[in-house]
Design a protein around this motif. Structure first.
Motif, PDB file in Angstrom:
ATOM      1  N   LEU A  12     -45.543  -3.745  12.402  1.00  0.00           N
ATOM      2  CA  LEU A  12     -47.093  -4.539  12.504  1.00  0.00           C
ATOM      3  C   LEU A  12     -46.742  -5.359  13.719  1.00  0.00           C
ATOM      4  CD1 LEU A  12     -48.874  -5.061   9.194  1.00  0.00           C
ATOM      5  CD2 LEU A  12     -48.997  -3.179  10.832  1.00  0.00           C
ATOM      6  N   LYS A  13     -45.470  -5.712  13.873  1.00  0.00           N
ATOM      7  CA  LYS A  13     -45.385  -6.744  15.259  1.00  0.00           C
ATOM      8  C   LYS A  13     -45.738  -5.882  16.522  1.00  0.00           C
ATOM      9  CE  LYS A  13     -42.285 -10.027  13.312  1.00  0.00           C
ATOM     10  NZ  LYS A  13     -40.975 -10.234  13.180  1.00  0.00           N
ATOM     11  N   GLN A  14     -45.400  -4.729  16.356  1.00  0.00           N
ATOM     12  CA  GLN A  14     -45.285  -3.820  17.481  1.00  0.00           C
ATOM     13  C   GLN A  14     -46.512  -2.961  17.807  1.00  0.00           C
ATOM     14  OE1 GLN A  14     -41.937  -1.211  16.813  1.00  0.00           O
ATOM     15  NE2 GLN A  14     -40.961  -2.988  16.310  1.00  0.00           N
ATOM     16  N   ARG A  15     -47.261  -2.582  16.608  1.00  0.00           N
ATOM     17  CA  ARG A  15     -48.472  -1.885  16.998  1.00  0.00           C
ATOM     18  C   ARG A  15     -49.496  -2.113  15.554  1.00  0.00           C
ATOM     19  NH1 ARG A  15     -47.379   4.250  15.519  1.00  0.00           N
ATOM     20  NH2 ARG A  15     -49.988   3.871  15.518  1.00  0.00           N
ATOM     21  N   THR A  16     -50.803  -1.252  15.650  1.00  0.00           N
ATOM     22  CA  THR A  16     -51.612  -1.492  14.696  1.00  0.00           C
ATOM     23  C   THR A  16     -51.881  -0.128  14.143  1.00  0.00           C
ATOM     24  OG1 THR A  16     -53.353  -1.391  16.053  1.00  0.00           O
ATOM     25  CG2 THR A  16     -52.676  -3.601  15.333  1.00  0.00           C
ATOM     26  N   PHE A  17     -52.643  -0.041  13.088  1.00  0.00           N
ATOM     27  CA  PHE A  17     -53.039   1.375  12.334  1.00  0.00           C
ATOM     28  C   PHE A  17     -54.329   1.255  11.981  1.00  0.00           C
ATOM     29  CE2 PHE A  17     -48.474   0.932  11.712  1.00  0.00           C
ATOM     30  CZ  PHE A  17     -48.179   2.201  12.185  1.00  0.00           C
ATOM     31  N   ASP A  18     -55.117   2.558  12.150  1.00  0.00           N
ATOM     32  CA  ASP A  18     -56.607   2.419  11.537  1.00  0.00           C
ATOM     33  C   ASP A  18     -56.705   2.672   9.795  1.00  0.00           C
ATOM     34  OD1 ASP A  18     -57.601   2.728  14.182  1.00  0.00           O
ATOM     35  OD2 ASP A  18     -56.847   4.780  14.156  1.00  0.00           O
ATOM     36  N   LEU A  19     -55.384   3.181   9.269  1.00  0.00           N
ATOM     37  CA  LEU A  19     -55.558   3.349   7.944  1.00  0.00           C
ATOM     38  C   LEU A  19     -53.935   3.513   7.346  1.00  0.00           C
ATOM     39  CD1 LEU A  19     -57.819   5.657   5.948  1.00  0.00           C
ATOM     40  CD2 LEU A  19     -55.534   5.555   5.290  1.00  0.00           C
ATOM     41  N   VAL A  20     -53.832   2.715   6.224  1.00  0.00           N
ATOM     42  CA  VAL A  20     -52.456   2.710   5.708  1.00  0.00           C
ATOM     43  C   VAL A  20     -52.739   2.878   4.186  1.00  0.00           C
ATOM     44  CG1 VAL A  20     -50.764   1.016   5.061  1.00  0.00           C
ATOM     45  CG2 VAL A  20     -52.096   0.655   7.080  1.00  0.00           C
ATOM     46  N   PHE A  21     -51.918   3.907   3.692  1.00  0.00           N
ATOM     47  CA  PHE A  21     -51.804   4.153   2.369  1.00  0.00           C
ATOM     48  C   PHE A  21     -50.628   3.357   1.799  1.00  0.00           C
ATOM     49  CE2 PHE A  21     -53.360   8.322   3.704  1.00  0.00           C
ATOM     50  CZ  PHE A  21     -54.553   8.322   2.734  1.00  0.00           C
ATOM     51  N   ILE A  22     -50.903   2.528   0.756  1.00  0.00           N
ATOM     52  CA  ILE A  22     -49.958   1.744   0.142  1.00  0.00           C
ATOM     53  C   ILE A  22     -49.544   2.151  -1.395  1.00  0.00           C
ATOM     54  CG2 ILE A  22     -49.173  -0.520  -0.324  1.00  0.00           C
ATOM     55  CD1 ILE A  22     -51.482  -1.354   1.545  1.00  0.00           C
TER      56      ILE A  22
ATOM     57  N   LYS B  63     -57.192  18.093  16.702  1.00  0.00           N
ATOM     58  CA  LYS B  63     -56.464  17.272  16.775  1.00  0.00           C
ATOM     59  C   LYS B  63     -57.163  16.019  16.343  1.00  0.00           C
ATOM     60  CE  LYS B  63     -52.325  18.906  18.505  1.00  0.00           C
ATOM     61  NZ  LYS B  63     -52.789  20.279  18.636  1.00  0.00           N
ATOM     62  N   LYS B  64     -56.762  15.087  15.593  1.00  0.00           N
ATOM     63  CA  LYS B  64     -57.268  13.756  15.240  1.00  0.00           C
ATOM     64  C   LYS B  64     -56.606  12.658  15.524  1.00  0.00           C
ATOM     65  CE  LYS B  64     -59.755  15.996  11.430  1.00  0.00           C
ATOM     66  NZ  LYS B  64     -59.748  16.236   9.871  1.00  0.00           N
ATOM     67  N   SER B  65     -57.186  11.698  15.966  1.00  0.00           N
ATOM     68  CA  SER B  65     -56.376  10.504  16.933  1.00  0.00           C
ATOM     69  C   SER B  65     -56.209   9.343  15.977  1.00  0.00           C
ATOM     70  CB  SER B  65     -57.425  10.094  18.005  1.00  0.00           C
ATOM     71  OG  SER B  65     -58.746   9.485  17.531  1.00  0.00           O
ATOM     72  N   ALA B  66     -56.753   9.369  14.759  1.00  0.00           N
ATOM     73  CA  ALA B  66     -56.332   8.221  13.750  1.00  0.00           C
ATOM     74  C   ALA B  66     -55.105   7.883  13.497  1.00  0.00           C
ATOM     75  CB  ALA B  66     -57.111   8.385  12.391  1.00  0.00           C
ATOM     76  N   ARG B  67     -54.683   6.479  13.287  1.00  0.00           N
ATOM     77  CA  ARG B  67     -53.394   6.178  13.381  1.00  0.00           C
ATOM     78  C   ARG B  67     -53.299   5.734  11.971  1.00  0.00           C
ATOM     79  NH1 ARG B  67     -54.182   1.525  17.170  1.00  0.00           N
ATOM     80  NH2 ARG B  67     -55.971   1.561  16.252  1.00  0.00           N
ATOM     81  N   ILE B  68     -52.192   6.591  11.354  1.00  0.00           N
ATOM     82  CA  ILE B  68     -52.121   6.400  10.030  1.00  0.00           C
ATOM     83  C   ILE B  68     -50.689   6.078   9.408  1.00  0.00           C
ATOM     84  CG2 ILE B  68     -52.049   7.569   7.514  1.00  0.00           C
ATOM     85  CD1 ILE B  68     -54.350   9.551   9.055  1.00  0.00           C
ATOM     86  N   MET B  69     -50.513   5.200   8.364  1.00  0.00           N
ATOM     87  CA  MET B  69     -49.255   4.888   8.100  1.00  0.00           C
ATOM     88  C   MET B  69     -49.166   5.014   6.782  1.00  0.00           C
ATOM     89  SD  MET B  69     -46.731   1.232   8.520  1.00  0.00           S
ATOM     90  CE  MET B  69     -47.874  -0.120   7.955  1.00  0.00           C
ATOM     91  N   VAL B  70     -47.958   5.590   5.794  1.00  0.00           N
ATOM     92  CA  VAL B  70     -47.886   5.470   4.634  1.00  0.00           C
ATOM     93  C   VAL B  70     -46.619   4.787   4.132  1.00  0.00           C
ATOM     94  CG1 VAL B  70     -47.803   7.200   2.827  1.00  0.00           C
ATOM     95  CG2 VAL B  70     -48.707   8.002   4.802  1.00  0.00           C
ATOM     96  N   VAL B  71     -47.050   3.837   3.189  1.00  0.00           N
ATOM     97  CA  VAL B  71     -46.033   3.176   2.744  1.00  0.00           C
ATOM     98  C   VAL B  71     -45.423   3.603   1.113  1.00  0.00           C
ATOM     99  CG1 VAL B  71     -45.135   0.627   2.122  1.00  0.00           C
ATOM    100  CG2 VAL B  71     -46.644   1.186   3.965  1.00  0.00           C
TER     101      VAL B  71
END
Lengths: 637, 131
Positions: free
Chosen positions: B54-64, B11-19
């Protein structure tokens, strides 16, 4: 009458007998020569009829005539000197005035007469009328002056040659040849001609004088004192001067005209376009330059028997208006395209430019005809480039659209594989328990293998789509690829050879590379040029179909185009069929079957060469082999 | 024939967003991330929603993604870095253009990847970015 030892003075002897006196008087009276006797005072004592006649006096005038009145005051007064005893006789040119005032030229011979005592008592004068002679002399002098003036001022050179030496030259002659008169007189006319002197005056002079054609008109090459080439027009004739036969020459300097003629002749002879002179009546060719002979393949003799319509394919005459001559419809004045045929039947597209001119008193059409085969080919190349450019942008768009869905497949197939790999252990266990388990007509092991094979094939298929799309993008990108650096041709070609060596070695028995030394650096995008060369070399290798197949790569300076490098890729493979020759640069055109080719390689190569301002040409004979030549400028102009 | 079961990933804990405006791609990447053990994954097909999130939370990594309707990927990048400068942003686009790549890196992107991309390559880069 007795003469003393000395011729003068004449001594008057009163002892002459009457008979003698009578005789003397008779002679005196009848002499044609005018004779007078003058007394010491100057008065005329005696004058014979000849004298009176000469000066238009009557015998009755005699007592009143004085020698001083008769003589012109400007003449030397010799009579008075005799009277003074200074001289006894004289002979002198004088002028006597006639009774009517006209002056006569005379020569007088005078002698003193003395009595026996030696006393001077009269002077006898014998007169010779020189008037006519003097007039003749004056005429002669005037005529001579006229001739001299004519010769001096004539713009035409005049000379005469006597005993094979130049005996006379006028100033124009000296001017033409650049010598002074003194430098040229007495020399052989051969010095005026070069070693290929056509006449050889010195040697042939006697023969020249005897020649039957008395007058000879010729144009000759000569040279002047400083050895510059001259063209002269010479008219020679045999004459008789000062008691000798001689050769008279009239010489005109026509160097300027000759040079002009030569220039126009050169235009005609050296023109890189066909020039025909055509009779507007029947369109017969009456002159043709060497280019015409070269292009049409007919000899000059053959061409001059032909009409221009014999070598021209019928023009599209939509309206042959009646009343117009054939030349006005078939071969009009102006600029227009036509298709002509060589002797061997080959058709050539030409551009005709015709003008109607007056030529030697007749109408003539001058037609300048340009073989535009090469131009047409360039136009086609340009169209090809255009086609590729518009295709390029289309391809870029399509590539992008294919990319996304295909990437979906590429990306997800491994995941699907993972999914299956999660499921297979469960199925394995089930299959162990149910050995008769069949799925879609397959045993479980067959099914499982096929699922994996399918996934694998799909992955490959999608990879292949990715490959094509990426090549398409390459192709589309060439047009805006501007990255250029100076590149050493040697090391670049060596890289290409290293990269292709193995693959080419597998396909042909000999891979030969020749790189000229001292090639300059070229300014290119090295990766692109390498890609292009690799494409061409691999294409050549793939064409191999013979036992002793080869691929030759030659790199050298382009001798026809300065500052261009020529790359030649030659093979003795299958060659390119005539039918497909025009399409080999088209994108997606391929003769290779299966997954080997996308049909983009040559198209991309073409784009790369175009983009570098170069040219690519293909010569191929089916069954014999192919030669691809790429010419690249050293730096892009 | 042994087909070894995939080991339960760590299990990996990184927070990731993909746009990315392309839903299929969002699905694909989500699968890959889940298989690789990531659980905190946020998928955005409407790039304008980045502001809300982004107002509510942050991410470690984002793909854009770069080419999206409404808003350009570079603007998204700029916005994210202005709110959370330490976010690792990876541009993931079909636009294979050196200038845009250089520009994104100058603006602070961590990497610039071009589609098509394989899962393996994507995961390698991801590991490195989070490593």
């Amino acid at each position: 009458m007795r003469r003393g030892r000395d011729i003068q003075p004449v001594v008057y002897s009163p002892n002459l007998d009457v008979d003698s006196e009578q005789k003397l008087r008779g002679i005196f009276e009848n002499a044609i020569v005018p004779i007078i006797a003058i007394g010491m005072d100057g008065r005329l004592i005696e004058a014979n009829p000849a004298f009176l006649k000469l000066l238009c006096y009557e015998p009755s005038d005699l007592p009143n005539l004085d020698i001083h009145d008769l003589s012109s005051p400007q003449d030397p007064n010799m009579f008075d000197r005799v009277v003074a005893g200074e001289i006894d006789s004289y002979m002198v040119e004088k002028h006597y005035r006639r009774k009517d005032g006209q002056v006569l030229d005379v020569i007088v011979s005078a002698s003193a007469l003395k009595d026996p005592q030696g006393r001077l008592h009269s002077v006898v004068v014998v007169i010779q009328d020189m008037t006519q002679f003097k007039a003749l002399e004056r005429n002669l002098i005037e005529e001579k002056q006229l001739f001299e003036s004519l010769l001096r001022n004539l713009p035409v050179g005049v000379t005469y040659v006597r005993e094979a030496k130049i005996a006379y030259t006028n100033p124009a002659f000296c001017r033409i040849f650049g010598y002074s008169e003194s430098e040229i007189l007495g020399r052989s006319p051969d010095i005026l001609f070069g070693p290929e002197n056509p006449v050889k005056f010195e040697k042939n002079f006697p023969r020249l004088l005897r020649s039957k054609t008395r007058t000879l008109h010729s144009e000759m090459e000569a040279h002047n004192k400083t050895r510059e080439r001259l063209f002269i027009e010479a008219l020679t004739t045999v004459g008789y001067i000062d008691g000798q036969d001689c050769l008279i020459g009239i010489v005109n300097d026509i160097t300027a005209r000759k040079q002009l003629e030569a220039r126009y002749r050169l235009l005609f002879e050296a023109a890189n376009d066909i020039i025909l002179m055509i009779d507007p009546e029947d369109l017969k060719i009456f002159d043709a330059n060497p280019k015409a002979i070269e292009v049409y393949g007919y000899s000059r003799r053959e061409l001059l028997k032909m009409s221009v319509m014999d070598i021209t394919l019928a023009a599209p005459t939509k309206n042959s208006i009646s009343g117009k001559t054939i030349s006005e419809t078939a071969w009009p004045v102006g600029v227009y395209p036509r298709v002509q045929a060589r002797k061997n039947g080959e058709q050539i597209p030409v551009e005709v430019s015709s003008a109607l001119v007056d030529w030697q008193g007749k109408k003539a059409i001058i037609s300048i005809i340009r073989d535009v085969t090469e131009q047409r080919r360039l136009q086609q190349q340009l169209m090809q480039a255009d086609k590729l450019a518009s295709l390029g942008s289309l391809v870029a768009g399509i590539a992008h659209e294919i990319n996304n869905p295909n990437n979906f497949i590429t990306f997800n197939i491994p995941i699907l594989e993972d999914y299956w790999k999660e499921v297979f252990p469960i199925l394995d266990k089930y299959a162990e328990k149910n050995s008769e388990w069949m799925l879609l007509g397959m045993t479980y092991p067959e099914f499982k293998t096929d699922v994996l094979k399918l996934l694998n094939n799909m992955e490959h298929g999608s990879d292949r789509i990715n490959g094509i799309v990426s090549e398409l993008r390459d192709f589309a990108r060439i047009q805006r690829d501007e990255h250029r650096t100076p590149v050493d041709v040697h090391s670049m070609v060596n890289r290409v050879v290293t990269l292709t060596d193995k693959q080419v070695g597998k396909q042909v028995s000999s891979y030969q590379v020749e790189i000229a030394s001292n090639l300059p650096e070229i300014i290119v995008n090295p990766a692109r040029i390498e890609q292009m060369l690799i494409n061409l070399i691999l294409n050549a290798a793939q064409a191999a179909d013979k036992k002793n197949s080869y691929v030759k790569l030659k790199v050298m300076q382009n001798l026809l185009k300065p500052n261009h490098i020529l790359f030649e890729v030659e093979d003795n493979g299958c060659g390119i069929e005539e039918a497909v020759k025009s399409r080999i640069f088209d994108p997606f055109f391929t003769t290779k079957e299966g997954p080997e080719g996308t049909g983009l390689g040559l198209s991309i190569s073409y784009g790369i060469v175009q983009d570098h301002g170069g040219q690519i040409t293909v010569d191929s004979t089916p069954g014999i082999g192919t030669m691809v030549r790429v010419t690249l400028p050293v730096s892009r102009g | 024939m042994s087909v070894g079961a995939i080991e339960e990933p760590q299990k990996k804990s990184a927070r990731i967003m993909v746009v990315d405006d392309e839903l299929d791609f969002l699905d694909s990447i989500k699968r890959a991330l889940i298989i690789a053990g990531y659980r905190d994954i946020c998928l955005l097909s409407q790039p304008l929603q980045v502001k809300e999130i982004l107002k509510q939370r942050t991410f470690d990594l984002v793909f854009i993604d770069l080419c999206m309707p409404q808003i350009n990927g570079l603007e998204v990048l700029e916005y994210i870095l202005s709110i959370a400068p330490h976010t690792r942003c990876i541009m993931l686009t079909a636009l294979d253009d050196a200038e845009t790549a250089a520009l994104s890196l100058r603006m602070g992107a961590w990497d610039y990847l071009t589609k098509p991309i394989s899962r393996n390559k994507l995961m390698c880069i991801l590991d490195r970015a989070l490593g």
